[in-house]
Design an enzyme around this catalytic site. Structure first.
Site, short mmCIF file in Angstrom:
data_model
loop_
_atom_site.label_atom_id
_atom_site.label_comp_id
_atom_site.label_asym_id
_atom_site.label_seq_id
_atom_site.Cartn_x
_atom_site.Cartn_y
_atom_site.Cartn_z
N GLU A 1 0.82 -1.21 0.00
CA GLU A 1 0.00 0.00 0.00
C GLU A 1 0.86 1.27 0.00
O GLU A 1 0.60 2.20 -0.74
CB GLU A 1 -0.91 -0.02 1.25
N ASP A 2 1.91 1.28 0.82
CA ASP A 2 2.62 2.54 1.08
C ASP A 2 4.03 2.64 0.50
O ASP A 2 4.65 3.69 0.59
CB ASP A 2 2.75 2.75 2.60
#
Ligand code: MN
Length: 733
Positions: free
Chosen positions: A88-89
């Site tokens: 996700e990051d």
């Protein structure tokens, strides 16, 4: 002081060594190479990121994994915990995780990532259950939920660093969505902590006041619990029942809910204080209950046997409330060690590492768990099979999609944006002209996926298409579409029927204005139609003939004109005029036969050409060729468009006008007529003149010929072109 020289990076290292020690104690025989690798990959990926608290980001995944380690989760879960925010990051890709950590870890990380992208917060209480189901429906491995709950727990524990609006949103989501899921999965411990933390942020005043009140009684309550515990221990020991006895106080949020629900004060919460007896066998649970009831008076109606009848989330215990020392009520919960673990950890307990106890028993229980879960929704076909791979599909019949405002719409699997539109509102469905899913335009037949954000594009005045009936999956959408189609077709039929009657009256030389409303209604009821409108509709649908209706209205006046009425066959209609009293028999309106139709003057379509109908005001349905330039303009009023088709097995011909440009030479007309004869096309009219416009040296022949269909016209035109001296052939109208 050592803490002064230990930098933030060391906090990460410290947490990792804590994790490392923990798992080595729990699983001395396991290989932790992959876990260490997950730690290295995650630390590297997050190395430049910080949490809002200012700590290195890696502190978060490590804490999440520590929570999972305390729950004694398996290595797949722990590796997922460390990696859960990387895809996700950071730049780490799912493919890389699959390559380095295998399919199971990749699947779990992917699941957690997908859940992170959802905005689950819902203001509507009745939406909450749908959101919870959707979340579970998106998960194909129950460990995804366990990691997600650990992730949420750590985020809740560190919520004080976020701005107030985000605190509120996250706490609300936790209370409405995650805590109930933890409850469903039997994870009482996580549920309790999530609820209390949420409560603290959502009701800061009530929470602070309650905590103050509890605190003021704490000493007194602890004394009571200690005394009671001691007495219970003595009594159980005397009976030879091995037991661990714990005193506990009801959690703040549970107390708050109870006080609110029953409108009572803290002193009236009878189960505020509880003792928990954990013993070795079911037999001893009942024996302990006997000991307790022998010593203290039970409160009637408070005895519950959740061992014989477990709660839906598989919670098992014996509950009773007794009048304890000093006449004070106290709840007693009695359970085995196994039941206790299940009450605290729920489904997570089944992933626990159990040395020397890896037999089929563990897996069986896991299956029982999921079977139970599934029964809660009643929809899995073969739970055993799904479970053997740890994959679940808890809601195989449903799909959960969002409105752009975050409302969840529950639809059957393979539902389309049209179903979605009708689920919002009939008007949205009726005027739906397109849809965007996750920001991209999709076809209306697109199959919605869990978590899709769907935006419906509408255009006022637009009406549903019949084609939609083949695509939609919900009966709501199907019924609404049918209703609209029937209503519009009826409106068209009424309009046509009315004009049909008026036209028939004009032909007969009768003014309809002379007919009274009462007469009209009398005739309508003669035909079994309640209202004049119904009679018009029946005329429009061709159920009755306008002439008959008129005859009933004005029998004496119609006698003469009707005997003189021309027979349709004897006097073929000119192009552009309705060709027969009952409409043009060679064309029919799709789906509703016998509406009054005629071929439009502008393009005069012939059999075989693409055609489209248009409801005129007053003349029935005009049928244009799809190539007709007028069609484009007319079709702006889409609601007046109607599907038409060529009726089969009719031997009627169509007059077609053609212009033939030729050399001016003798014998030309002769050749022309023999070509037409060969093609069995009759000439209705013919006019030859000098061609002034094209240089003056040729001739132009203006003909109207009888043509059956498009193919015949093509053959005629080609044959004419092949005549030597013919320069050009043009179809004109
Ligand atoms: Mn996270």
């Amino acid at each position: 002081m050592s803490t002064d020289v230990v930098g933030p990076a060391s906090l990460v290292e410290q947490l990792y060594s804590e994790l490392d020690q923990k798992v080595r104690v729990l699983r001395p025989k396991d290989d932790f190479t992959q876990l260490e690798k997950a730690y290295r990959v995650a630390s590297e990926a997050h190395k430049d990121q910080k949490r809002v608290s200012g700590e290195p980001y890696m502190v978060h995944p490590l804490n999440v994994t520590l929570i999972l380690a305390d729950m004694q989760m398996d290595l797949v879960c722990l590796e997922t915990g460390l990696l859960h925010d990387t895809v996700e990051d950071t730049r780490v890709s799912l493919d890389q995780i699959r390559k380095d950590f295998g399919e199971e870890v990749a699947r779990c990380v992917d699941g957690v990532t997908k859940l992170s992208k959802l905005h689950l917060y819902s203001r509507e209480e009745r939406q909450a259950e749908s959101v919870r189901k959707m979340l579970l429906a998106m998960v194909n491995d129950i460990r995804v939920i366990i990691v997600k709950l650990a992730d949420r727990l750590h985020n809740m524990r560190t919520l004080q660093f976020l701005p107030r609006d985000r605190q509120q949103r996250i706490a609300q989501e936790t209370l409405e969505i995650y805590a109930p899921i933890a409850h469903r999965l039997g994870m009482g411990k996580i549920r309790g902590e999530l609820e209390d933390l949420s409560f603290q942020y959502l009701e800061p005043d009530a929470s602070a006041e309650l905590v103050r009140e509890i605190e003021s009684q704490r000493q007194q309550n602890e004394e009571f619990l200690n005394k009671m515990r001691h007495e219970v221990e003595v009594n159980l020991a005397r009976e030879g029942i091995p037991a661990r006895v714990e005193g506990r106080m009801k959690r703040a949020y549970s107390i708050f809910q109870k006080m609110k629900r029953q409108k009572i004060g803290l002193d009236q919460v009878y189960d505020l204080l509880a003792l928990r007896i954990v013993t070795d066998s079911v037999k001893n649970c009942y024996a302990a209950l006997g000991v307790i009831h022998n010593e203290w008076h039970p409160i009637p109606g408070r005895i519950k046997d959740f061992i014989a009848i477990p709660r839906p989330n598989l919670y098992q215990s014996l509950h009773t409330s007794v009048m304890g020392p000093g006449g004070r009520a106290c709840e007693v919960q009695i359970r085995t060690e196994e039941m206790h673990r299940l009450a605290e950890e729920g489904i997570a307990a089944h992933w626990k590492y159990k040395e020397g106890k890896k037999g089929p028993g563990v897996d069986d229980q896991r299956v029982i768990w999921l079977r139970q879960l599934v029964e809660w929704q009643k929809e899995l076909h073969d739970p055993g099979e799904f479970m053997s791979t740890l994959k679940v599909d808890l809601y195989p019949e449903e799909v959960y999609a969002f409105t752009p405002m975050g409302k969840v719409i529950v639809l059957p699997r393979d539902a389309t944006p049209i179903d979605f539109a009708y689920a919002i509102h009939s008007d949205v469905g009726n005027t739906c002209v397109g849809a965007k899913v996750n920001g991209r335009i999709v076809p209306l037949k697109y199959s919605l996926k869990n978590g899709d954000v769907v935006e419906i594009l509408t255009q006022s005045g637009h009406l549903p298409s019949k084609d939609w009936l083949a695509i939609v999956k919900t009966s709501k959408a199907r019924n609404k579409i049918k209703h609209v189609i029937n209503t519009t077709e009826r409106a068209k039929a009424i309009e046509i029927g009315q004009k049909y009657l008026e036209r028939e009256a004009r032909r007969a030389g009768v003014g309809l204005s002379r007919i009274t409303k009462a007469d009209l209604e009398r005739v309508a009821s003669d035909y079994g139609c309640g209202k004049m409108e119904d009679l018009h509709a029946a005329l429009g649908y061709g159920k009755f003939s306008a002439r008959q209706v008129l005859q009933k209205l004005l029998p004496e006046q119609l006698e003469v004109p009707l005997t003189e009425a021309p027979k349709p066959a004897a006097q073929p209609a000119a192009p552009g005029q309705p060709s027969a009293l009952t409409g043009d028999l060679v064309i029919k309106v799709k789906g509703c036969d016998d509406l009054l139709v005629y071929r439009a003057k502008c393009c005069n379509p012939i059999r075989g050409e693409g055609i489209v109908g248009y409801v005129t005001r007053g003349k029935g349905i005009a049928v244009h060729s799809t190539n007709c330039p007028n069609v484009q303009n007319l079709m702006y009023e889409v609601e007046r468009k109607i599907d038409v088709e060529w009726a089969r097995a009719v031997t009627e011909t169509f007059p077609v006008k053609v212009m033939i440009y030729t050399d001016d030479r003798p014998g030309m007309l002769n050749q022309l007529t023999s070509v037409l004869f060969a093609e069995q096309s009759d000439i209705r009219s013919l006019e030859a003149s000098a061609d002034d416009k094209r240089g003056g040296d040729g001739a132009v022949i203006d003909m109207t010929i009888e043509i059956r269909d498009k193919k015949q016209l093509e053959r005629v035109v080609n044959a004419v072109r092949r005549i030597s001296g013919v320069r050009d052939v043009e179809r004109t109208q």
